[in-house]
Design an enzyme around this catalytic site. Structure first.
Site, short mmCIF file in Angstrom:
data_model
loop_
_atom_site.label_atom_id
_atom_site.label_comp_id
_atom_site.label_asym_id
_atom_site.label_seq_id
_atom_site.Cartn_x
_atom_site.Cartn_y
_atom_site.Cartn_z
N GLU A 213 0.56 -8.86 2.06
CA GLU A 213 1.04 -7.67 2.75
C GLU A 213 -0.12 -6.96 3.46
O GLU A 213 -0.04 -6.62 4.65
CB GLU A 213 1.68 -6.68 1.76
CG GLU A 213 3.01 -7.13 1.19
CD GLU A 213 2.87 -7.93 -0.11
OE1 GLU A 213 1.78 -8.52 -0.34
OE2 GLU A 213 3.84 -7.98 -0.88
N ARG A 268 -3.90 -0.76 -10.62
CA ARG A 268 -3.08 0.44 -10.84
C ARG A 268 -3.85 1.57 -11.52
O ARG A 268 -3.29 2.63 -11.80
CB ARG A 268 -1.81 0.08 -11.61
CG ARG A 268 -2.03 -0.67 -12.90
CD ARG A 268 -0.73 -1.28 -13.43
NE ARG A 268 -0.95 -2.12 -14.59
CZ ARG A 268 -1.28 -3.41 -14.55
NH1 ARG A 268 -1.46 -4.00 -13.38
NH2 ARG A 268 -1.44 -4.11 -15.65
#
Ligand code: F6P
Length: 544
Positions: A213, A268
């Site tokens: 992406e 994260r």
């Protein structure tokens, strides 16, 4: 990290028995029978006040949950977590986002070398760069100051920066921040269509620099840029954050424009590293540093406090109580500030990518529930959306209510209305409304007994719905840092108790591999080796 099946501990077995004693008790009665309840079940720490008395538990439950933490050797695990030991065993790495916010003069060793000097070096680079961009000293290729910053990344390389810049937008400067994450071309084209290449800075964030992406979006953006700008000007407008310096260089970004990070920082948990560059650009380095400082204070609180007065430990153990004994499947996080509207979706990655695991640290399938499903939206909006289900649905949904004593713009009238709802909801969820109260109400409204009998069942609220009330003085960069770190450590505690590896994410790999294979098939228009459903769908898509 020790390998301890929690269900084999004495505390777990006691908790199972204890659950049978308590499962049908109503919190209304718990409060009635114990005037000290709110005094017993709260933690006050710095500008945080946690009231956890509105939970379906008592002192015995708390003692047993603390005993469970002891038996699972949580204290030893916390020490390993902070020490730089490779607790991410499936990837053979330490987990050291806490080092990114520890004091300048601290020492955190990875393979015998103190990493703090390197961390400080990158922080200085972030500071200098942010100040030059914000101050207009570093300019675009035509000599104009930057007005827009585009962060290109996905997952942890997007969600943290998006959430923090959004949550702290009250502290923002003049720069306009944009985020491109989805490989959906409509996302990238929609974002760039109104941008001026002369005054736009692109920050490409990818720990691996191989994420499909991000690389696709970065490539599209660079092509768009090069339509109007000579190639030698790329260096003025593109910077990158990554561990993969070679890949970044082969993408065409010069080494001096790379902000390094380390493989001991999980995606994260990376907003504290140079991944937070766009945060520093949006709110200034001083505020970014306050965010880190807040997180550091929470780290120290978590590392050094007794379990009983430890915010992350209490929240984690309560969540285990509901997940594993009440079999609650999800938890809601309801911030009572519009500023935190992205916080629940940020937590979805942090929590579910970490603890959505079914193999224990021994490599065996677990025989108990692990990761909770997280969802939520700000109050009061969510009261007019899904609260019906929390109040009167069939599912038990423990909820964290996050609120602030002071608003940012200081509109007391609005803030009182907001906070009245915040307190009212947790009270309503606790007490509910009995049949007798409903009858009384309807009688007072003048309804006949016949009318009352017809309608009353629908108006009853069972109550007994657990909530944690997290009340913070004010939303500031520092309190935001504390809040995020609070949930990070809650994740850690739960991973320890569930005996799983919280810091890998193998579950995202399979879909990536299959997507690459399907992409090749789009090119050749030859669809092979799929189940009949997927094959038919692919053929249908290819026809267009
Ligand atoms: O979704 C999987 C994941 O690896 C996340 O953990 C990570 O935050 C994201 O992809 C982006 O990875 P990268 O920063 O390497 O592009």
């Amino acid at each position: 990290m020790k390998n301890i099946n929690p269900t084999g501990t004495k505390a777990w077995k006691e908790l199972e028995k204890h659950f049978k004693e308590i499962e049908n008790e109503h919190m209304r009665d718990m409060f009635k029978n114990d005037e000290e309840r709110a005094e017993k079940f709260n933690i006050q720490w710095e500008d945080f006040y946690l009231d956890y008395s509105k939970n379906r538990f008592n002192e015995k439950t708390r003692d047993l949950l603390m005993q469970l933490a002891e038996e699972c050797e949580l204290k030893e695990a916390i020490n390993s977590y902070f020490s730089g030991v490779s607790i991410n065993q499936t990837e053979n790495r330490p987990v050291l986002h806490t080092a990114l916010r520890s004091a300048k003069d601290s020492e955190v060793n990875v393979e015998g070398a103190n990493v703090i000097p390197e961390v400080e070096e990158v922080k200085t680079k972030i500071r200098n760069f942010s100040e030059e961009i914000i101050g207009g000293d570093r300019k675009g290729y035509t000599g104009k100051a930057f007005t827009d910053v585009v962060n290109i990344g996905i997952g942890g390389s997007d969600l943290g920066p998006v959430m923090v810049t959004d949550s702290l937008r009250y502290y923002k400067n003049h720069l306009n921040l944009h985020f491109i994450s989805n490989v959906d071309g409509d996302h990238v084209h929609d974002t760039i269509q109104d941008l001026n290449p002369e005054t736009t800075l692109f920050v490409i964030v990818s720990k691996t620099f191989t994420t499909m992406e991000t690389i696709s979006n970065a490539t599209t953006v660079r092509e768009w840029f090069l339509k109007s700008v000579p190639e030698e000007e790329v260096s003025k407008h593109f910077v990158a954050v990554s561990t993969n310096l070679e890949e970044v260089e082969s993408f065409g970004i010069a080494r001096e424009n790379i902000f390094p990070m380390w493989d001991w920082v999980g995606g994260r948990f990376s907003l504290w590293s140079a991944v937070g560059l766009s945060i520093s650009l949006a709110i200034g380095y001083e505020n970014f540093q306050s965010l880190l400082q807040g997180a550091h204070k929470m780290d120290v609180h978590f590392r050094d406090s007794e379990f009983e007065n430890n915010l992350p430990v209490q929240l984690a153990m309560l969540s285990i109580w509901y997940n594993n004994f009440f079999r609650a499947e999800s938890e809601a996080v309801i911030p009572y500030t519009q500023y935190l509207d992205k916080f629940p979706s940020y937590l979805q990655q942090a929590i579910m990518e970490s603890n959505g695991k079914s193999i224990d640290r021994n490599g065996d399938k677990v025989n108990y529930e692990t990761g909770t499903i997280i969802w939520g939206e700000p109050g009061t909006n969510s009261q007019h959306a899904f609260f019906q289900l929390i109040h009167q649905g069939t599912k038990l949904i423990p909820a964290d209510f996050i609120g602030f004593k002071k608003s940012l713009f200081g509109d007391k009238d609005h803030h009182d209305k907001l906070m009245a709802n915040y307190f009212a909801q947790t009270e309503a969820l606790l007490n509910g409304k009995s049949e007798a109260e409903v009858e009384e109400d309807l009688k007072n409204k003048g309804l006949s007994q016949e009318e009352i009998d017809k309608i009353k069942a629908f108006k009853v609220f069972e109550g007994n719905k657990p909530t944690n009330t997290i009340l913070v003085d004010k939303l500031t960069p520092e309190s935001m840092g504390k809040l995020i770190a609070l949930y990070e450590h809650k994740i850690f505690v739960q991973g320890v108790i569930w005996n799983i590896f919280s810091y890998d994410q193998w579950g995202v790999e399979l879909g990536k591999q299959l997507a690459n294979k399907i992409l090749e098939e789009f090119a050749t228009k030859e669809v092979v080796n799929h189940d009949s459903s997927t094959k038919k769908l692919l053929k249908f898509y290819i026809q267009n």
